[in-house]
Design a protein around this motif. Sequence first.
Motif, PDB file in Angstrom:
ATOM      1  N   TRP A   9     -66.084 -24.601  12.070  1.00  0.00           N
ATOM      2  CA  TRP A   9     -67.390 -23.956  12.248  1.00  0.00           C
ATOM      3  C   TRP A   9     -68.400 -24.938  12.825  1.00  0.00           C
ATOM      4  O   TRP A   9     -69.227 -24.577  13.661  1.00  0.00           O
ATOM      5  N   MET A  10     -68.337 -26.180  12.370  1.00  0.00           N
ATOM      6  CA  MET A  10     -69.266 -27.203  12.876  1.00  0.00           C
ATOM      7  C   MET A  10     -69.029 -27.444  14.370  1.00  0.00           C
ATOM      8  O   MET A  10     -69.985 -27.576  15.142  1.00  0.00           O
ATOM      9  N   ILE A  11     -67.771 -27.499  14.779  1.00  0.00           N
ATOM     10  CA  ILE A  11     -67.441 -27.699  16.195  1.00  0.00           C
ATOM     11  C   ILE A  11     -67.947 -26.510  17.014  1.00  0.00           C
ATOM     12  O   ILE A  11     -68.577 -26.683  18.067  1.00  0.00           O
ATOM     13  N   LEU A  12     -67.706 -25.298  16.524  1.00  0.00           N
ATOM     14  CA  LEU A  12     -68.158 -24.100  17.226  1.00  0.00           C
ATOM     15  C   LEU A  12     -69.677 -24.057  17.315  1.00  0.00           C
ATOM     16  O   LEU A  12     -70.250 -23.779  18.379  1.00  0.00           O
ATOM     17  N   LEU A  13     -70.352 -24.373  16.214  1.00  0.00           N
ATOM     18  CA  LEU A  13     -71.814 -24.387  16.199  1.00  0.00           C
ATOM     19  C   LEU A  13     -72.364 -25.430  17.176  1.00  0.00           C
ATOM     20  O   LEU A  13     -73.336 -25.167  17.896  1.00  0.00           O
ATOM     21  N   PHE A  14     -71.747 -26.603  17.229  1.00  0.00           N
ATOM     22  CA  PHE A  14     -72.133 -27.644  18.187  1.00  0.00           C
ATOM     23  C   PHE A  14     -72.111 -27.093  19.609  1.00  0.00           C
ATOM     24  O   PHE A  14     -73.055 -27.275  20.383  1.00  0.00           O
ATOM     25  N   ASN A  15     -71.033 -26.399  19.965  1.00  0.00           N
ATOM     26  CA  ASN A  15     -70.903 -25.827  21.307  1.00  0.00           C
ATOM     27  C   ASN A  15     -71.958 -24.761  21.582  1.00  0.00           C
ATOM     28  O   ASN A  15     -72.553 -24.733  22.662  1.00  0.00           O
ATOM     29  N   ILE A  16     -72.186 -23.902  20.621  1.00  0.00           N
ATOM     30  CA  ILE A  16     -73.180 -22.839  20.795  1.00  0.00           C
ATOM     31  C   ILE A  16     -74.575 -23.433  20.966  1.00  0.00           C
ATOM     32  O   ILE A  16     -75.330 -23.019  21.850  1.00  0.00           O
ATOM     33  N   ILE A  17     -74.898 -24.436  20.165  1.00  0.00           N
ATOM     34  CA  ILE A  17     -76.234 -25.047  20.232  1.00  0.00           C
ATOM     35  C   ILE A  17     -76.468 -25.706  21.584  1.00  0.00           C
ATOM     36  O   ILE A  17     -77.502 -25.490  22.225  1.00  0.00           O
ATOM     37  N   TYR A  18     -75.504 -26.517  22.054  1.00  0.00           N
ATOM     38  CA  TYR A  18     -75.760 -27.180  23.337  1.00  0.00           C
ATOM     39  C   TYR A  18     -75.789 -26.178  24.485  1.00  0.00           C
ATOM     40  O   TYR A  18     -76.547 -26.360  25.445  1.00  0.00           O
ATOM     41  N   GLY A  64     -62.735 -33.190  21.606  1.00  0.00           N
ATOM     42  CA  GLY A  64     -62.677 -33.665  22.991  1.00  0.00           C
ATOM     43  C   GLY A  64     -63.086 -32.594  23.987  1.00  0.00           C
ATOM     44  O   GLY A  64     -63.860 -32.853  24.919  1.00  0.00           O
ATOM     45  N   LEU A  65     -62.592 -31.365  23.804  1.00  0.00           N
ATOM     46  CA  LEU A  65     -62.969 -30.264  24.696  1.00  0.00           C
ATOM     47  C   LEU A  65     -64.464 -29.964  24.577  1.00  0.00           C
ATOM     48  O   LEU A  65     -65.131 -29.666  25.576  1.00  0.00           O
ATOM     49  N   SER A  66     -64.997 -30.070  23.367  1.00  0.00           N
ATOM     50  CA  SER A  66     -66.432 -29.830  23.144  1.00  0.00           C
ATOM     51  C   SER A  66     -67.282 -30.888  23.846  1.00  0.00           C
ATOM     52  O   SER A  66     -68.287 -30.572  24.490  1.00  0.00           O
ATOM     53  N   ILE A  67     -66.860 -32.136  23.725  1.00  0.00           N
ATOM     54  CA  ILE A  67     -67.583 -33.220  24.395  1.00  0.00           C
ATOM     55  C   ILE A  67     -67.504 -33.047  25.909  1.00  0.00           C
ATOM     56  O   ILE A  67     -68.481 -33.288  26.621  1.00  0.00           O
ATOM     57  N   TRP A  68     -66.363 -32.608  26.408  1.00  0.00           N
ATOM     58  CA  TRP A  68     -66.204 -32.347  27.842  1.00  0.00           C
ATOM     59  C   TRP A  68     -67.244 -31.345  28.324  1.00  0.00           C
ATOM     60  O   TRP A  68     -67.904 -31.551  29.337  1.00  0.00           O
ATOM     61  N   GLY A  69     -67.401 -30.257  27.581  1.00  0.00           N
ATOM     62  CA  GLY A  69     -68.412 -29.261  27.953  1.00  0.00           C
ATOM     63  C   GLY A  69     -69.811 -29.854  27.965  1.00  0.00           C
ATOM     64  O   GLY A  69     -70.606 -29.610  28.883  1.00  0.00           O
ATOM     65  N   LEU A  70     -70.118 -30.667  26.954  1.00  0.00           N
ATOM     66  CA  LEU A  70     -71.435 -31.297  26.876  1.00  0.00           C
ATOM     67  C   LEU A  70     -71.641 -32.284  28.027  1.00  0.00           C
ATOM     68  O   LEU A  70     -72.714 -32.317  28.639  1.00  0.00           O
ATOM     69  N   LEU A  71     -70.625 -33.084  28.334  1.00  0.00           N
ATOM     70  CA  LEU A  71     -70.719 -34.023  29.457  1.00  0.00           C
ATOM     71  C   LEU A  71     -70.978 -33.279  30.765  1.00  0.00           C
ATOM     72  O   LEU A  71     -71.725 -33.757  31.626  1.00  0.00           O
ATOM     73  N   HIS A  72     -70.354 -32.118  30.907  1.00  0.00           N
ATOM     74  CA  HIS A  72     -70.565 -31.292  32.103  1.00  0.00           C
ATOM     75  C   HIS A  72     -72.033 -30.881  32.208  1.00  0.00           C
ATOM     76  O   HIS A  72     -72.634 -30.954  33.280  1.00  0.00           O
ATOM     77  N   MET A  73     -72.621 -30.476  31.094  1.00  0.00           N
ATOM     78  CA  MET A  73     -74.039 -30.087  31.091  1.00  0.00           C
ATOM     79  C   MET A  73     -74.925 -31.297  31.407  1.00  0.00           C
ATOM     80  O   MET A  73     -75.851 -31.202  32.208  1.00  0.00           O
ATOM     81  N   PHE A  74     -74.626 -32.451  30.784  1.00  0.00           N
ATOM     82  CA  PHE A  74     -75.378 -33.679  31.072  1.00  0.00           C
ATOM     83  C   PHE A  74     -75.319 -34.001  32.561  1.00  0.00           C
ATOM     84  O   PHE A  74     -76.332 -34.349  33.172  1.00  0.00           O
ATOM     85  N   ASP A  97     -68.970 -38.178  37.675  1.00  0.00           N
ATOM     86  CA  ASP A  97     -68.209 -36.958  37.960  1.00  0.00           C
ATOM     87  C   ASP A  97     -66.709 -37.201  37.799  1.00  0.00           C
ATOM     88  O   ASP A  97     -65.995 -36.406  37.183  1.00  0.00           O
ATOM     89  N   GLN A  98     -66.226 -38.305  38.331  1.00  0.00           N
ATOM     90  CA  GLN A  98     -64.798 -38.602  38.257  1.00  0.00           C
ATOM     91  C   GLN A  98     -64.366 -38.902  36.818  1.00  0.00           C
ATOM     92  O   GLN A  98     -63.293 -38.479  36.380  1.00  0.00           O
ATOM     93  N   PHE A  99     -65.219 -39.605  36.086  1.00  0.00           N
ATOM     94  CA  PHE A  99     -64.937 -39.862  34.671  1.00  0.00           C
ATOM     95  C   PHE A  99     -64.810 -38.543  33.903  1.00  0.00           C
ATOM     96  O   PHE A  99     -63.876 -38.363  33.107  1.00  0.00           O
ATOM     97  N   VAL A 100     -65.745 -37.611  34.145  1.00  0.00           N
ATOM     98  CA  VAL A 100     -65.723 -36.325  33.444  1.00  0.00           C
ATOM     99  C   VAL A 100     -64.461 -35.534  33.801  1.00  0.00           C
ATOM    100  O   VAL A 100     -63.851 -34.897  32.939  1.00  0.00           O
ATOM    101  N   HIS A 101     -64.035 -35.609  35.058  1.00  0.00           N
ATOM    102  CA  HIS A 101     -62.797 -34.922  35.452  1.00  0.00           C
ATOM    103  C   HIS A 101     -61.585 -35.504  34.728  1.00  0.00           C
ATOM    104  O   HIS A 101     -60.762 -34.749  34.189  1.00  0.00           O
ATOM    105  N   ALA A 102     -61.466 -36.833  34.698  1.00  0.00           N
ATOM    106  CA  ALA A 102     -60.325 -37.452  34.016  1.00  0.00           C
ATOM    107  C   ALA A 102     -60.360 -37.142  32.516  1.00  0.00           C
ATOM    108  O   ALA A 102     -59.341 -36.759  31.923  1.00  0.00           O
ATOM    109  N   PHE A 103     -61.526 -37.291  31.910  1.00  0.00           N
ATOM    110  CA  PHE A 103     -61.693 -37.015  30.483  1.00  0.00           C
ATOM    111  C   PHE A 103     -61.331 -35.561  30.179  1.00  0.00           C
ATOM    112  O   PHE A 103     -60.531 -35.271  29.293  1.00  0.00           O
ATOM    113  N   GLY A 104     -61.922 -34.651  30.929  1.00  0.00           N
ATOM    114  CA  GLY A 104     -61.756 -33.226  30.664  1.00  0.00           C
ATOM    115  C   GLY A 104     -60.348 -32.724  30.864  1.00  0.00           C
ATOM    116  O   GLY A 104     -59.811 -31.988  30.027  1.00  0.00           O
TER     117      GLY A 104
END
Length: 192
Positions: A9-18, A64-74, A97-104
Motif C-alpha cells: 500500500w505504501m508503494i502504491l500510495l507513493f506512486n499515486i502521490i507523485y 525500482g519500478l516506482s523510482i523509475w516512474g519518479l525519475l521519468h517525471m523528474f 536520459d540514458q541512465f533512466v533508460h538503463a535503470f528502468g
Amino acid sequence: MRKIKGFEWMILLFNIIYLIIFTFLFLGRKNYEFLLYIGVVAFFIILISLLHLKFNFNYFVLVGLSIWGLLHMFGGYFIVGEHVLYGYQIFPFLRFDQFVHAFGFGFATLFSYYILKPNLNKDYSKTGISILLVFIGMGLGALNEIVEFIAVFLMPQTGVGGYENTMWDIVFNTFGAILAVIWINLKKSPSQ
C-alpha cells in the motif's frame, strides 16, 4: 488472487502521490507531452498492481519500478541549465536520459523474470532464459520508443530528440536488461 497488504500500500500510495503532484506541475507549465506520459505511467501502475496480485513481485522490483516512474517525471520537469534534466550530462558518456533508460529497463526485465519464473523449471537452459530475458527487456524498450514516437507525432514540439537519441535509448535499454540478467544469475547462485 490475493489482496494488497502493508508495504505494498505504501508503494502504491507513493506512486499515486507523485503522479498527482506532477500532474499539477505539468498542467501549470502546459506541458502536454508529459501529461500524456502521466497517463502512460498511470496505466502501467494499474497493470503492474494487478499483475503483482497474481505473481507477487519482489519488493525490490516494485520499489525500482516506482523510482523509475519518479525519475521519468523528474527528467521532464526539472530544469538544469537551459534544458530539462533529461538532457543533463552526468558524465561525458552518460546523460540523465540514458541512465533512466538503463535503470528502468533493468527493472522492467526483472519484472518480466517474475512473470516467467513460475513456469520455469530446472530443465530450462540458464543461458537460453538469460537471452530470452534480454530480448524481453529490449522489446519493452522498443515499446517505450513507440510511445515516444507517438508523442512526437501528436506533439511535434516535444523534447524527445531524433534518430540518434532513439538509438542511444535502445543501447541503454539493452544495457539495463543485460545488467538485470546478470543480477538474476548472481542472485540464483548456490552461494546466495
